[in-house]
Design an enzyme around this catalytic site. Structure first.
Site, mmCIF file in Angstrom:
data_model
loop_
_atom_site.group_PDB
_atom_site.id
_atom_site.type_symbol
_atom_site.label_atom_id
_atom_site.label_comp_id
_atom_site.label_asym_id
_atom_site.label_seq_id
_atom_site.Cartn_x
_atom_site.Cartn_y
_atom_site.Cartn_z
ATOM 1 N N ASN A 22 0.831 -1.204 0.000
ATOM 2 C CA ASN A 22 0.000 0.000 0.000
ATOM 3 C C ASN A 22 0.862 1.250 0.000
ATOM 4 O O ASN A 22 2.053 1.205 -0.295
ATOM 5 C CB ASN A 22 -0.918 -0.021 1.228
ATOM 6 N N CYS A 32 2.076 2.915 2.426
ATOM 7 C CA CYS A 32 3.140 2.957 3.435
ATOM 8 C C CYS A 32 3.838 1.608 3.624
ATOM 9 O O CYS A 32 4.543 1.406 4.610
ATOM 10 C CB CYS A 32 2.585 3.447 4.770
ATOM 11 N N GLU A 86 2.989 -1.418 4.528
ATOM 12 C CA GLU A 86 2.745 -2.390 5.593
ATOM 13 C C GLU A 86 1.608 -3.356 5.288
ATOM 14 O O GLU A 86 1.428 -4.338 6.004
ATOM 15 C CB GLU A 86 2.473 -1.677 6.932
#
Length: 955
Positions: free
Chosen positions: A571, A573, A575
């Site tokens: 995604n 970021c 994670e």
């Protein structure tokens, strides 16, 4: 010498800022008068020769700019500054510029003038300023300034804060207000007075927040009661319940929250509120809530903090049977800072459009209609605060044949430019910037152009300056790099199955395609040394901060859902690792446990409390799924089918401080392992209990869960495909056999349970360190969308106080050394080790700790890596180590600016630079160690600045 300083602050309409003179009168701020005073100061020391000196003119211009910026950058438009503050800044600027003679003369002159004024005051005493000042109310009327109320307000805010000076705050506030000052500006002056002391003691941050609360209370109470009203914190203990009921009615009437919230037993919920928690914020935390989270109408915020948390809790409990009891349970978790939901949940819970999910992952098809449909989905998902990850690997490459037009494709890059501009255009309602990350597999024919997307040179039509990018790297590529083999790039329409293949299946198919290309059966391909492409990846990562390094195979081979789909990207970021397809847009709902809140008074991890917290948190996250607003049907379909959530952690560095463990040690790695083991155990256990109560998620059968394979067990699957290139610890301490049996018996409510997000804003709200991050600096100024904030390490200050080392000299030393203790001789070695900052660590410690966490996670973690002086060799070793240690993804590479590096180049002690076990021996990129980062043509590393206010990770 220059004349009295008031002479250079004369009326001007150039700015909206004002200057308070010593007699309380106010004039407009005019920076040109500072230049006049500085010039006179130089003339007084260097004589008339200074008039014709070009150096003096340039120095004066530069110093004037510095003084003005330092004075005004932290003020709101129309703010005021005292004459003494201007003189202080002029003095500091002269000292910093090395103009010591001029500065000394200026200091002597100021003292002489001060003595003259004191003598004049003795001869002709003036009436007290308190009796002459008036306040202008909102309706234009004037009334005497109520000094007694100010004193009482400050005294109340200082309760329990032994380190703060009540009288100093009152004096400083009085100095910064003037006759006729507006009521709002009195409140600002109070807060600004406290803010200026934060660098002296972190307790002043709490004090500033408490003073800000008075302003917030006045604004909220006046709005909901439709008449000017204010209340002290003590008075709110009785008023909060009535305010809460009025607030809910007001918000419903103005169509800001769901009318369903009005059907709750508001009396019961009001009695459960804890007004004292309004005094638990830091200034940064409360200001952030006020600016970005509180419900407002026509610019007026009327949501107080405890009403805010209860509103979120009510939204999350809306489908519960005893929803008042659950709302109170959820409220207690949020308001205590034991757990915090993610930003979209805090924004939108209980509102008319409850889009509570944090992350959306999509895969873009290889046809024009599908591409622009994906763009539309991006816009709709981003509108309500969702972060986006797009997989672009299926889109054919540059030069590929287009059957419909008998032409050639322009490749994936032009479409990425459109996606970039869409993210900019749809900015999440002004609450935070729209943000998207594009992923591309390393075998795509356009990967070299993809690497260049964030460059500031070249054809701007083939650049995406606002979009994040990430490499989606199969293990085979890393093996080829290690073995110095060849690598072939393909256009996806000629090798369509590579997109969905992973592990050994991918390696087999890829080798067959290479053989086809060698025989001339594939027309659009390119062969190159794998090390050349790896070298360019690291070079672009250094120069632009992108694309990030993420690994396809561990994300898929350890995925609990590999029976039903493929993880094609992470995604925004890095994670989240969930399946995507044309029918499914993956959705993840996030929240984070505050680890420092779960360290007990004996310096141990309180597992009983952690278990209780996680049980409630997992219920909150699961509740999001039904309650959530979905702007596109594929997202709803996917979320209801698989029900993934992402429980993470924050405050990891704070927990280490309480445990007295330096980050750069084996003890810290061990704590990362054991604490994440407990989080993993309790999260899986809670999801299984929810399955027993509510039923298994629909696609459970066939998953790794259904086979009794938990995240710790899935390492074996990766090892089978990876072989000698995986070196990951598999030790455990808890009773995992019992949990496996329970999962087999009860099933799981959620396909995925854990992910460690950056937590940048919610950690600010809670006043703790971000996510799993080490301390950036022990004293610095942080910028975000709410402004600039002094941030100081409270644990360090307390330790230095106990040793009698905390004084103005220490503060100045910390400023000079960019928040580092390492070069300050009088600081004991054990404190230097404990308070080592991110850029002073060997980044391999971050990898080692992350590897221990990764073994317990069914998704991934946002792992930033810090490198004070990046080089090709260091980056090569670091990212190879990340791969070998089994990490699924990495996030930003953060580096220091050149000037900052020069100031903090003192060699740290042995205690701060101990190294972890050596990384496995892999062949380096032959004879290329530092070639690609020679520094030629580069002023400083371009990796993401941690203080960049526009960076999504910093929000």
């Amino acid at each position: 010498m220059a004349s009295e300083a008031e002479n250079y602050i004369q009326p001007s309409s150039e700015t909206g800022y004002k200057v308070i003179r010593r007699n309380g009168k106010v004039t407009e701020f005019n920076s040109s008068k500072i230049a006049v005073a500085l010039t006179k100061a130089f003339l007084a020391v260097e004589g008339q020769a200074a008039k014709d000196s070009r150096r003096i003119h340039e120095t004066v211009a530069e110093l004037t700019s510095q003084v003005s910026e330092n004075l005004l950058r932290r003020l709101d438009d129309g703010g005021t500054v005292h004459i003494e503050d201007i003189q202080d800044q002029v003095e500091l600027a002269l000292m910093r510029a090395g103009e010591y003679k001029v500065a000394r003369s200026y200091v002597v002159y100021r003292e002489q003038q001060s003595q003259k004024r004191a003598e004049e005051e003795r001869k002709h005493p003036q009436p007290a300023n308190e009796s002459t000042l008036h306040v202008t109310l909102a309706d234009g009327t004037r009334q005497p300034l109520d000094i007694e109320r100010l004193r009482n307000l400050i005294d109340e805010a200082c309760e329990g804060l032994a380190q703060v000076d009540n009288a100093a705050i009152l004096r400083d506030t009085q100095r910064n207000i003037f006759d006729g000052v507006s009521e709002k500006d009195v409140e600002k002056a109070l807060i600004m007075s406290a803010r200026t002391f934060i660098e002296k003691d972190p307790a002043y941050s709490t004090l500033a927040a408490r003073l800000l609360m008075d302003s917030i209370r006045r604004e909220a109470l006046s709005f909901v009661y439709k008449t000017p009203r204010q209340a002290s914190q003590g008075e709110m203990a009785d008023q909060y319940k009535d305010y809460f009921k009025t607030y809910v009615r007001t918000a419903i009437e103005n169509e800001l929250i769901d009318s369903e919230l009005g059907l709750y037993d508001l009396e019961r919920l009001g009695n459960a509120l804890k007004p004292e928690n309004d005094f638990s914020f830091t200034y940064l935390g409360l200001q952030t809530l006020y600016d970005r989270y509180f419900i407002h109408y026509d610019g007026t915020r009327f949501e107080l903090p405890q009403a805010f948390y209860m509103r979120v809790a009510m939204g999350l409990a809306i489908n519960e049977i005893d929803r008042e009891a659950r709302a109170i349970e959820f409220y207690n978790l949020l308001s205590s800072f034991d757990f915090m939901s993610s930003t979209p949940t805090l924004f939108n819970a209980g509102t008319l459009r409850p889009q509570l999910s944090s992350c959306y992952l999509t895969t873009v098809p290889d046809d024009l209609s599908g591409i622009y449909s994906a763009m539309r989905d991006n816009a709709l998902l981003s509108k309500y605060a969702g972060g986006l990850g797009n997989d672009w690997t299926r889109v054919r490459g540059l030069g590929a044949h287009i059957k419909g037009t008998n032409g050639k494709s322009q490749g994936v890059v032009p479409f990425l430019k459109v996606a970039n501009d869409t993210a900019v255009a749809v900015n999440q309602g002004g609450k935070r910037k729209g943000a998207v990350c594009a992923y591309l597999e390393t075998w795509h024919i356009d990967v070299e152009e993809f690497l260049d997307l964030r460059k500031n040179t070249g054809d701007d039509r083939r650049r995406t300056h606002d979009m994040n990018t990430a490499n989606w790297i199969p293990d085979l590529f890393m093996k080829r790099v290690a073995e110095e083999g060849q690598w072939t790039l393909f256009s996806p329409e000629e090798v369509p199955d590579l997109h969905d293949l992973t592990g050994l299946g991918f390696e087999k198919a890829y080798a067959e395609y290479e053989e086809k290309a060698a025989r001339g059966e594939i027309r659009n391909f390119k062969t190159m040394p794998a090390t050349d492409l790896w070298r360019k990846m690291l070079g672009m990562l250094f120069e632009t901060g992108h694309p990030w390094i993420t690994f396809k195979d561990p994300c898929n081979l350890r995925s609990p859902q590999q029976h039903i789909g493929v993880v094609h990207s992470s995604n925004l970021c890095t994670e989240i690792t969930l399946n995507t397809s044309d029918q499914e847009i993956a959705v993840c709902n996030l929240g984070s446990v505050n680890m420092v809140q779960h360290i007990d008074a004996n310096g141990k991890l309180d597992k009983e409390k952690l278990n209780r917290t996680i049980k409630t948190a997992m219920r909150m996250l699961d509740n999001v799924i039904e309650y959530n607003y979905y702007s596109v049907p594929q997202a709803r379909h996917s979320n209801l089918l698989h029900r993934p959530v992402g429980l993470g952690i924050m405050g990891f560095q704070d927990a280490l401080y309480k445990l007295r463990i330096p980050y750069s040690t084996e003890e810290a790695v061990k704590f990362a392992d054991e604490s994440m083991e407990a989080v993993s155990y309790y999260a899986i256990d809670a999801s299984s209990d929810l399955a027993a109560e509510r039923g298994k998620y629909k696609s459970y059968e066939g998953s790794l869960w259904s086979k009794g394979i938990l995240p710790i067990d899935s390492i074996k699957i990766l090892k089978e495909a990876r072989g000698e290139y995986l070196q990951q610890d598999e030790s455990k301490t808890m009773d995992w056999d019992a949990l496996r049996d329970k999962v087999k018996r009860q099933g799981m409510r959620n396909s995925n349970t854990m992910a460690i997000a950056p937590t940048a804003t919610i950690s600010n709200i809670c006043g703790v360190s971000q996510s799993i991050e080490p301390t950036y600096q022990n004293l610095f100024v942080k910028s975000n969308l709410s402004g600039e904030f002094t941030v100081i390490n409270p644990y360090m200050v307390e330790d230095l106080k106990q040793r009698g080392l905390w004084d103005d000299v220490m503060i100045n030393d910390l400023k000079y050394y960019d928040g580092s203790l390492q070069a300050i001789d009088r600081v004991p070695a054990e404190l230097k080790a404990l308070y080592t900052t991110a850029f002073e660590m060997d980044a391999r410690w971050l990898i080692e700790a992350a590897s221990r966490r990764q073994k317990w996670l069914d998704q991934a973690q946002s792992l930033n890596l810090y490198m004070a002086e990046p080089s090709g060799k260091k980056m090569d070793n670091l990212y190879k180590l990340a791969w070998v240690r089994g990490l699924k993804t990495t996030y930003y590479l953060r580096s220091m600016g050149a000037t900052g590096a020069e100031k903090t180049s003192t060699a740290p002690t042995t205690a701060t630079t101990a190294k972890p076990s050596a990384p496995p021996v892999l062949k380096p990129v032959a004879k290329q160690e530092d070639d690609f980062i020679s520094g030629e043509g580069i002023d400083a590393p371009k990796a993401c600045s941690i203080l960049e206010p526009d960076c999504e990770a910093c929000q």
